[in-house]
Design an enzyme around this catalytic site. Structure first.
Site, mmCIF file in Angstrom:
data_model
loop_
_atom_site.group_PDB
_atom_site.id
_atom_site.type_symbol
_atom_site.label_atom_id
_atom_site.label_comp_id
_atom_site.label_asym_id
_atom_site.label_seq_id
_atom_site.Cartn_x
_atom_site.Cartn_y
_atom_site.Cartn_z
ATOM 1 C CG HIS A 155 -3.712 8.382 0.481
ATOM 2 N ND1 HIS A 155 -4.508 7.295 0.711
ATOM 3 C CD2 HIS A 155 -2.889 8.447 1.534
ATOM 4 C CE1 HIS A 155 -4.196 6.751 1.873
ATOM 5 N NE2 HIS A 155 -3.219 7.446 2.384
ATOM 6 C CD GLU B 31 -2.933 1.082 2.350
ATOM 7 O OE1 GLU B 31 -3.128 0.006 2.950
ATOM 8 O OE2 GLU B 31 -3.510 2.150 2.620
ATOM 9 C CG ASP C 38 0.585 -16.609 12.128
ATOM 10 O OD1 ASP C 38 -0.213 -15.915 11.473
ATOM 11 O OD2 ASP C 38 0.339 -17.762 12.515
ATOM 12 C CE LYS D 105 -6.232 -1.110 5.421
ATOM 13 N NZ LYS D 105 -5.278 -0.352 4.608
HETATM 14 P P1 NDP Z 1 8.008 -23.759 16.057
HETATM 15 O O1 NDP Z 1 7.222 -24.986 16.088
HETATM 16 O O2 NDP Z 1 8.876 -23.505 14.891
HETATM 17 O O3 NDP Z 1 8.802 -23.732 17.422
HETATM 18 C C1 NDP Z 1 9.782 -22.851 17.747
HETATM 19 C C2 NDP Z 1 10.849 -23.660 18.404
HETATM 20 O O4 NDP Z 1 12.078 -22.975 18.381
HETATM 21 C C3 NDP Z 1 10.601 -23.872 19.865
HETATM 22 O O5 NDP Z 1 9.634 -24.817 20.096
HETATM 23 C C4 NDP Z 1 11.982 -24.262 20.351
HETATM 24 O O6 NDP Z 1 12.157 -25.675 20.147
HETATM 25 C C5 NDP Z 1 12.906 -23.546 19.375
HETATM 26 N N1 NDP Z 1 13.690 -22.483 20.010
HETATM 27 C C6 NDP Z 1 15.018 -22.284 19.793
HETATM 28 N N2 NDP Z 1 15.441 -21.226 20.524
HETATM 29 C C7 NDP Z 1 14.391 -20.772 21.212
HETATM 30 C C8 NDP Z 1 14.220 -19.706 22.154
HETATM 31 N N3 NDP Z 1 15.215 -18.904 22.511
HETATM 32 N N4 NDP Z 1 12.998 -19.495 22.673
HETATM 33 C C9 NDP Z 1 11.965 -20.288 22.306
HETATM 34 N N5 NDP Z 1 12.058 -21.321 21.444
HETATM 35 C C10 NDP Z 1 13.268 -21.573 20.881
HETATM 36 O O7 NDP Z 1 7.100 -22.480 16.210
HETATM 37 P P2 NDP Z 1 6.065 -22.102 17.313
HETATM 38 O O8 NDP Z 1 5.741 -23.187 18.262
HETATM 39 O O9 NDP Z 1 6.554 -20.832 17.869
HETATM 40 O O10 NDP Z 1 4.762 -21.878 16.442
HETATM 41 C C11 NDP Z 1 4.727 -20.856 15.483
HETATM 42 C C12 NDP Z 1 4.219 -21.394 14.167
HETATM 43 O O11 NDP Z 1 2.973 -22.054 14.360
HETATM 44 C C13 NDP Z 1 3.971 -20.316 13.170
HETATM 45 O O12 NDP Z 1 4.420 -20.770 11.913
HETATM 46 C C14 NDP Z 1 2.451 -20.178 13.164
HETATM 47 O O13 NDP Z 1 2.026 -19.679 11.929
HETATM 48 C C15 NDP Z 1 2.016 -21.586 13.399
HETATM 49 N N6 NDP Z 1 0.705 -21.860 13.971
HETATM 50 C C16 NDP Z 1 -0.135 -20.896 14.457
HETATM 51 C C17 NDP Z 1 -1.350 -21.219 14.986
HETATM 52 C C18 NDP Z 1 -2.234 -20.148 15.530
HETATM 53 O O14 NDP Z 1 -1.832 -18.995 15.583
HETATM 54 N N7 NDP Z 1 -3.438 -20.455 15.957
HETATM 55 C C19 NDP Z 1 -1.792 -22.629 15.081
HETATM 56 C C20 NDP Z 1 -0.801 -23.548 14.603
HETATM 57 C C21 NDP Z 1 0.385 -23.179 14.058
HETATM 58 P P3 NDP Z 1 13.058 -26.523 21.164
HETATM 59 O O15 NDP Z 1 12.584 -26.151 22.530
HETATM 60 O O16 NDP Z 1 12.765 -27.920 20.795
HETATM 61 O O17 NDP Z 1 14.458 -26.084 20.919
#
Ligand code: NDP
Length: 400
Positions: free
Chosen positions: A354, A70, A257, A241
């Site tokens: 605009h 935009e 996201d 918005k």
């Molecule tokens: P991921 O599944 O990619 O998990 C992130 C992982 O990063 C953590 O679980 C952790 O794994 C690792 N990690 C490494 N360093 C860190 C740190 N410093 N702090 C925290 N975690 C760290 O992503 P999310 O669980 O965050 O989920 C986000 C995704 O899910 C997005 O793509 C979103 O679009 C999607 N989503 C959204 C939904 C909704 O909004 N309703 C529903 C379902 C999915 P470990 O502890 O194993 O190292």
């Protein structure tokens, strides 16, 4: 109906598409990472990225990557940010707990509430055991409580510190483990899922601009505009918005996201039953005081952030903030955007600013060459009505 499209090879998919649309897609670019990232991948879709400037948050200056299609969003955010920076900048603060729900209808609230209260420690252990590394890095499941929804529906809310991640997958794993426990000891669970009303991941940003630097009349008009957004959902939707113009642009640029941020923001805007503006403006001690408060459950790891080279670069441009700092920057951009929009609407009107940008978009759409674009914009703006017909005429004129 196209059956089993996802099972076809790319060549077969393109054949199906050719048949369905008459369009030959064989020359489209393919990104090998993106091809694995989503289903039925076709190609990449690009959006422009620009830099918002002059943003000062908690005493630190930022240049801000913003992805938006935009025109005028980045200009307005930079303009709002500059005025606020000259007056001292934004003060921002954020908290981060992610909420998940077990939704239950087959037992009364009292039974569930008692089970959660008595077994709190065990339940948190179960949740943390489902994702132990989160607790090891200082986060993890922190508390649980039952909430009565109606006569036969209860939500058991789980609160988790997901550190640098948005935590959707972490929450969902924890909730599914808790569901097993509930179904063994108490009652069947209808759903176990994250909530996007992230009201424990709120970011609050304030700023002050001396009314004398704006003029008393303009400051009062901004206050009035903000009052309309508190009392009228029709006005509030547009007010918000404008805020999301800035917020989404940075959320997208950092690989976050934006659907999660959008749904959380709008649900929060309606938290007391009426949809209201996410920001307010008041005059206090000769200062125009702006405040925005909204959920910003953004992350610096997880999701697609790690595999998106531009998201990585954009986080670097922002000085590699942690998730809380990132939320504070994004909230400040939202307030800057809102300030600039209200200022424009109550003074010269939104269209004047605009006009040139709108003219530029129309001219590009009608094939104006880049090297003659400025000339074409002048011709279109000075020629009266800015519309497709006149844009076409101007393009023909300058192509002669
Ligand atoms: P991921 O599944 O990619 O998990 C992130 C992982 O990063 C953590 O679980 C952790 O794994 C690792 N990690 C490494 N360093 C860190 C740190 N410093 N702090 C925290 N975690 C760290 O992503 P999310 O669980 O965050 O989920 C986000 C995704 O899910 C997005 O793509 C979103 O679009 C999607 N989503 C959204 C939904 C909704 O909004 N309703 C529903 C379902 C999915 P470990 O502890 O194993 O190292």
């Amino acid at each position: 109906m196209i059956e089993g499209y996802h099972k076809l090879t790319r060549a077969q998919q393109l054949q199906v598409l050719l048949k369905a649309t008459g369009i030959d897609f064989s020359n489209l670019k393919v990104d090998s990472v993106h091809q694995e990232q989503i289903e039925n991948y076709l190609t990449d879709f690009s959006l422009p990225e620009g830099i918002g400037v002059n943003l000062k948050v908690n005493g630190k200056e930022y240049v801000v990557p913003m992805v938006t299609e935009e025109p005028s969003v980045i200009a307005a955010a930079s303009n709002g940010a500059k005025i606020v920076s000259q007056a001292g900048g934004f003060i921002a603060q954020s908290q981060r707990l992610v909420i998940g729900q077990l939704l239950i209808s087959k037992a009364g609230f009292e039974v569930i509430d008692e089970y959660v209260k008595i077994n709190q420690e065990k339940l948190l252990e179960i949740a943390n055991a489902a994702h132990p590394s989160m607790q090891k890095r200082g986060g993890g499941a922190l508390k649980m409580s039952a909430r009565r929804l109606d006569t036969n529906k209860t939500s058991v809310d789980l609160f988790v510190d997901t550190k640098e991640a948005m935590g959707a997958n972490t929450l969902n794993s924890m909730l599914e483990a808790l569901k097993v426990d509930f179904e063994k000891h108490v009652v069947d669970v209808d759903m176990a899922i994250l909530s996007n009303l992230a009201d424990q991941a709120l970011t609050v940003v304030t700023c002050k601009v001396p009314t004398k630097s704006l003029g008393d009349e303009l400051a009062q008009k901004i206050v009035l505009a903000s009052e309309y957004a508190q009392v009228d959902p029709y006005r509030a939707a547009t007010h918000n918005k404008g805020i999301m113009n800035g917020i989404d642009a940075v959320v997208i640029a950092t690989g976050n996201d934006w659907r999660a941020v959008e749904s959380g923001a709008h649900a929060y805007a309606a938290r007391d039953g009426q949809y209201r503006g996410l920001s307010t403006w008041k005059i206090s001690d000769d200062q125009l005081v702006g405040k925005i408060q909204l959920p910003l459950p953004v992350a610096t790891v997880g999701g697609s952030i790690g595999i998106n080279a531009m998201a990585q670069l954009n986080l670097k441009i922002l000085g590699s903030p942690n998730a809380k700092r990132l939320a504070e920057i994004i909230g400040s951009v939202g307030l800057a955007q809102n300030f600039a929009a209200l200022k424009a609407i109550v003074s010269e009107g939104i269209q004047r600013g605009h006009m040139r940008l709108q003219a530029k978009s129309l001219l590009l759409e009608h094939g104006a060459p880049n090297d003659k674009l400025s000339e074409a914009v002048e011709l279109l703006v000075s020629g009266g009505q800015i519309n497709a017909q006149n844009a076409k005429k101007v393009v023909e004129e300058i192509r002669k």
